[in-house]
Scaffold this active site. Structure first.
Site, PDB file in Angstrom:
ATOM      1  N   ARG A  98       1.109  -1.591   0.225  1.00  0.00           N
ATOM      2  CA  ARG A  98      -0.339   0.044  -0.124  1.00  0.00           C
ATOM      3  C   ARG A  98       0.695   1.075   0.275  1.00  0.00           C
ATOM      4  NH1 ARG A  98      -4.079  -0.199   4.596  1.00  0.00           N
ATOM      5  NH2 ARG A  98      -5.244   1.150   3.388  1.00  0.00           N
ATOM      6  N   LYS A 145     -27.763  -7.051  -1.135  1.00  0.00           N
ATOM      7  CA  LYS A 145     -29.232  -6.695  -0.359  1.00  0.00           C
ATOM      8  C   LYS A 145     -29.479  -6.736   0.568  1.00  0.00           C
ATOM      9  CE  LYS A 145     -32.420  -9.986  -0.564  1.00  0.00           C
ATOM     10  NZ  LYS A 145     -33.588 -10.734  -1.680  1.00  0.00           N
ATOM     11  N   CYS A 154     -19.422  13.674   9.090  1.00  0.00           N
ATOM     12  CA  CYS A 154     -18.115  14.361   8.790  1.00  0.00           C
ATOM     13  C   CYS A 154     -17.550  15.449   7.992  1.00  0.00           C
ATOM     14  CB  CYS A 154     -17.100  13.774   9.586  1.00  0.00           C
ATOM     15  SG  CYS A 154     -16.178  12.296   7.232  1.00  0.00           S
ATOM     16  N   ASP A 204      -5.900   6.449  -2.246  1.00  0.00           N
ATOM     17  CA  ASP A 204      -6.332   7.014  -2.822  1.00  0.00           C
ATOM     18  C   ASP A 204      -5.764   8.964  -2.403  1.00  0.00           C
ATOM     19  OD1 ASP A 204      -6.894   5.289  -4.904  1.00  0.00           O
ATOM     20  OD2 ASP A 204      -9.255   5.324  -3.750  1.00  0.00           O
ATOM     21  N   ARG A 205      -5.454   8.741  -1.380  1.00  0.00           N
ATOM     22  CA  ARG A 205      -6.133  10.341  -0.353  1.00  0.00           C
ATOM     23  C   ARG A 205      -4.176  10.241  -0.372  1.00  0.00           C
ATOM     24  NH1 ARG A 205      -9.659   8.069   2.888  1.00  0.00           N
ATOM     25  NH2 ARG A 205      -8.265   6.962   4.555  1.00  0.00           N
ATOM     26  N   CYS A 260     -22.348   7.429   5.409  1.00  0.00           N
ATOM     27  CA  CYS A 260     -22.178   8.162   6.917  1.00  0.00           C
ATOM     28  C   CYS A 260     -21.565   9.843   5.897  1.00  0.00           C
ATOM     29  CB  CYS A 260     -21.450   8.460   7.672  1.00  0.00           C
ATOM     30  SG  CYS A 260     -21.453   9.184   8.583  1.00  0.00           S
ATOM     31  N   ASP A 291      -9.647   3.328  -5.642  1.00  0.00           N
ATOM     32  CA  ASP A 291     -10.275   3.036  -4.322  1.00  0.00           C
ATOM     33  C   ASP A 291      -9.858   1.142  -3.543  1.00  0.00           C
ATOM     34  OD1 ASP A 291     -12.116   3.281  -1.995  1.00  0.00           O
ATOM     35  OD2 ASP A 291     -13.603   2.716  -2.526  1.00  0.00           O
ATOM     36  N   CYS A 329      -9.333  23.992  14.169  1.00  0.00           N
ATOM     37  CA  CYS A 329     -11.326  23.526  13.386  1.00  0.00           C
ATOM     38  C   CYS A 329     -11.005  21.758  14.589  1.00  0.00           C
ATOM     39  CB  CYS A 329     -11.730  23.591  12.345  1.00  0.00           C
ATOM     40  SG  CYS A 329     -13.365  22.916  11.860  1.00  0.00           S
ATOM     41  N   GLN A 346     -21.486  -1.854   6.113  1.00  0.00           N
ATOM     42  CA  GLN A 346     -22.141  -2.275   4.735  1.00  0.00           C
ATOM     43  C   GLN A 346     -21.467  -3.696   5.560  1.00  0.00           C
ATOM     44  OE1 GLN A 346     -19.139  -0.741   2.190  1.00  0.00           O
ATOM     45  NE2 GLN A 346     -19.022   1.246   3.416  1.00  0.00           N
TER      46      GLN A 346
END
EC number: 1.17.99.6
Length: 377
Positions: A57, A297, A243, A140-141, A240, A134, A191, A220
């Site tokens: 990674r 589902k 944030c 990715d970040r 969600c 992803d 912040c 998930q």
């Protein structure tokens, strides 16, 4: 063609094909990230969805031995929809997180990256490329941060000056010697709103996430949801946004640049009761092109059941009783029993008492007991 000219042409072409932001980074080892990943594993903060070892990674050459640079791209997605449907008694609705609005972003970003790769092959036939969105090993970040797409916020999202954190990310690892762009300096300052607002305290501190507590992860999972999270997910059926929605950098950020990402209100804020009896075929037809459908589902149904209990939706009692008595999946039977107790009508408790005698699964029986315990409250 020299690398600088190729870089300029690549940037120009990226705009032609609808890439909102592009940046270039070195393919050096992500040393700081590797240390963080190892520490996260030691603390038990990983979700289990992560792909690859800490080395895979963080070391691009493990993925492409000839790697010299990484191209990072970002596509902006909407944060608001026109005329959202009303969430009314008798027709309570769930919600998918904004990152699942429209067509699955993995598909859209892959298409953009494939076009970018084809462009580079035309210019440099011997180019070597590795595409990721992803689900690849690289973060990715981390790539986007190094490439100057944005800075890593305390909410663990990449925050861009132009689009806030409402962006999808992807990258191409290449053997081309592109000059790296300058990273953007961190801008959260004092912040701490996202950390303080996290419903489950998943943000341990700014920039550190315990994924096992994150609602985006919890929605998930496929098993029984732990009791402490059941009221906190509210009506979320997937993901969600808290944030992100509280972040000052996202104030008034709402971009509708890609038709593929435009939300269908009836899909992203679906009426909950029909989800309970939806067939596999119907689920695939309605939700299959959304990113939020990737786990199937079952998690969506479980979350819908909890949301109906959260709303104490009396109109759903018949549907929940049917699931409790007839569904072959213990998680669905047990969660239905729990939500019947939350709704708490005399009929709910009568049905729970009757069903308890016929149930053979011990875990489902435990959930029935939890449902009946609401009678004492």
């Amino acid at each position: 063609m020299d690398a600088e000219q190729l870089k300029r042409e690549t940037i120009a072409y990226s705009k032609e094909i609808g890439i909102d932001k592009i940046g270039f980074a070195s393919a050096d080892v992500f040393g700081e990230l590797k240390s963080r990943l190892i520490r996260q594993e030691q603390l038990g903060y990983h979700s289990g969805f992560e792909k690859g070892s800490p080395e895979e990674r963080t070391e691009p050459e493990r993925l492409l031995p000839s790697s010299q640079s990484i191209i990072s791209i970002a596509l902006a997605y909407p944060s608001k929809m026109e005329n959202p449907p009303k969430n009314e008694k008798g027709a309570r609705r769930g919600q998918f997180a904004r990152a699942s609005w429209g067509e699955d972003y993995h598909t859209v970003l892959r298409e953009k990256l494939q076009l970018l790769g084809s462009f580079l092959r035309e210019k440099v036939p011997e180019v070597e490329l590795k595409l990721m969105v992803d689900t690849g090993e690289l973060s990715d970040r981390a790539v986007a941060e190094r490439a100057g797409i944005g800075f890593s916020g305390k909410n663990c999202a990449i925050i861009t000056p132009e689009f806030g954190s409402y962006v999808y990310l992807g990258e191409l690892v290449t053997n081309l010697p592109f000059a790296p762009d300058e990273p953007i300096q961190e801008g959260c300052g004092d912040c701490n709103i996202c950390v303080d607002s996290c419903p489950t305290d998943a943000l341990v501190q700014g920039g550190q996430l315990n994924a096992n507590r994150c609602i985006a992860f919890l929605t998930q999972t496929k098993g029984f949801l732990e009791d402490e999270y059941r009221t906190k997910i509210g009506n979320r059926v997937y993901g969600c946004d808290t944030c992100q929605t509280v972040c000052p950098f996202n104030r008034k950020k709402d971009f509708h640049l890609h038709e593929e990402f435009e939300p269908d209100p009836e899909k992203v804020k679906p009426v909950l009761r029909p989800i309970l009896r939806i067939s596999n075929r119907e689920f695939k037809e309605k939700f299959g092109r959304m990113a939020g459908s990737w786990r199937g589902k079952k998690p969506i149904q479980r979350n819908a059941i909890l949301a109906l209990g959260h709303y104490r939706e009396i109109e759903a009692v018949e549907d929940l009783v049917h699931l409790m008595k007839n569904d072959p999946r213990p998680v669905i039977r047990g969660t239905a029993a729990y939500s019947l107790g939350k709704i708490g009508t005399p009929e709910c408790f009568e049905e729970l008492e009757m069903a308890r005698g016929d149930e053979t699964d011990e875990k489902v029986k435990e959930e029935m007991e939890k449902g009946l315990a609401f009678q004492m409250n």
